[in-house]
Scaffold this motif. Sequence first.
Motif, PDB file in Angstrom:
ATOM      1  N   THR A  87       0.858  -1.177   0.000  1.00 38.02           N
ATOM      2  CA  THR A  87       0.000   0.000   0.000  1.00 38.02           C
ATOM      3  C   THR A  87       0.898   1.231   0.000  1.00 38.02           C
ATOM      4  O   THR A  87       2.122   1.121   0.091  1.00 38.02           O
ATOM      5  N   SER A 134       2.601   4.813   1.315  1.00 39.66           N
ATOM      6  CA  SER A 134       3.049   5.416   2.569  1.00 39.66           C
ATOM      7  C   SER A 134       3.194   6.918   2.350  1.00 39.66           C
ATOM      8  O   SER A 134       3.082   7.413   1.213  1.00 39.66           O
ATOM      9  N   ASP A 135       3.477   7.659   3.415  1.00 42.95           N
ATOM     10  CA  ASP A 135       3.566   9.115   3.290  1.00 42.95           C
ATOM     11  C   ASP A 135       4.923   9.588   2.784  1.00 42.95           C
ATOM     12  O   ASP A 135       5.160  10.792   2.655  1.00 42.95           O
ATOM     13  N   VAL A 164      -2.632   8.442   0.827  1.00 45.99           N
ATOM     14  CA  VAL A 164      -2.371   7.534   1.929  1.00 45.99           C
ATOM     15  C   VAL A 164      -3.619   7.384   2.788  1.00 45.99           C
ATOM     16  O   VAL A 164      -4.306   8.370   3.088  1.00 45.99           O
ATOM     17  N   ASP A 165      -3.893   6.156   3.203  1.00 45.83           N
ATOM     18  CA  ASP A 165      -4.971   5.868   4.158  1.00 45.83           C
ATOM     19  C   ASP A 165      -6.301   6.475   3.711  1.00 45.83           C
ATOM     20  O   ASP A 165      -6.870   6.045   2.736  1.00 45.83           O
ATOM     21  N   ASP A 166      -6.753   7.524   4.412  1.00 47.52           N
ATOM     22  CA  ASP A 166      -8.064   8.105   4.126  1.00 47.52           C
ATOM     23  C   ASP A 166      -8.014   9.250   3.117  1.00 47.52           C
ATOM     24  O   ASP A 166      -9.020   9.942   2.917  1.00 47.52           O
ATOM     25  N   ASP A 167      -6.860   9.470   2.500  1.00 49.47           N
ATOM     26  CA  ASP A 167      -6.780  10.518   1.484  1.00 49.47           C
ATOM     27  C   ASP A 167      -7.776  10.229   0.365  1.00 49.47           C
ATOM     28  O   ASP A 167      -8.004   9.080  -0.011  1.00 49.47           O
TER      29      ASP A 167
END
Length: 248
Positions: free
Chosen positions: A147, A149-150, A194-197
Amino acid sequence: MLHSLKACWRLLRAVMHAASGWWTIRFTFPKLSPDQRNARVQAWSRRMLELMGITLVVQGTPPAKGPALLISNHLSWLDITTIHAARHVRFVSKSDVKSWPLIGTLSNGSGTLYIERERRRDALRVVHHMTDALRNGDLIGVFPEGTTSDGRGLLPFHANLLQASISSGAPVVPAALRFADAATGETSQAPRYVDDDNLVVSLWNTLRAPPLLAIVRFGEPQDPHGRDRRAWAQSLHEDVQQLRRETH
């Protein structure tokens, strides 16, 4: 206001370019050889970056030909386009991408292999397909973090897909990605996803950003013979970390 107008213009041109890619895949690709298709995908990707105000910077030497397994850190929805612009590879991607409007057709046309990440056993099926493709001389690309990452660090690498390299005898080529402000060289968070972006917000932030650099740095090929895949995954994690540092 000026940034928003520029972003709208970039978006319009990018959508038109995506539509032309869809047309090419549907009606021209059947007449082309695999090498010709790969060249079209690479040229299309370079042009897409340009239309979005992004300059490609290639560091190191991309693999000239397969078989090879390319592994890279994962930052954004832009990663595949960036790597394709540097060197066309067949990516392993999550299976729901193939049903996305327009994007699915573009993904299929670039030779993507699909994996159902929710099904643990599906990785075994994909490894078999990857192994066959590598034995046939293909270049395959994976994001072993699984996935995005930032960009401030790397998530742990999953080792299972490395089995395709070990089974086929194809080398692994590590690579690192970074997006940067073209004026300052500082890392840009505009393309982050990322994630909830939200994908739409990420796209808009990228289009509104000042000119960007998409930097991809390639490392040296690594021989798979005698490797333990878990230990190799940890070693490759360190190699990609070092390549990331070298992009600055």
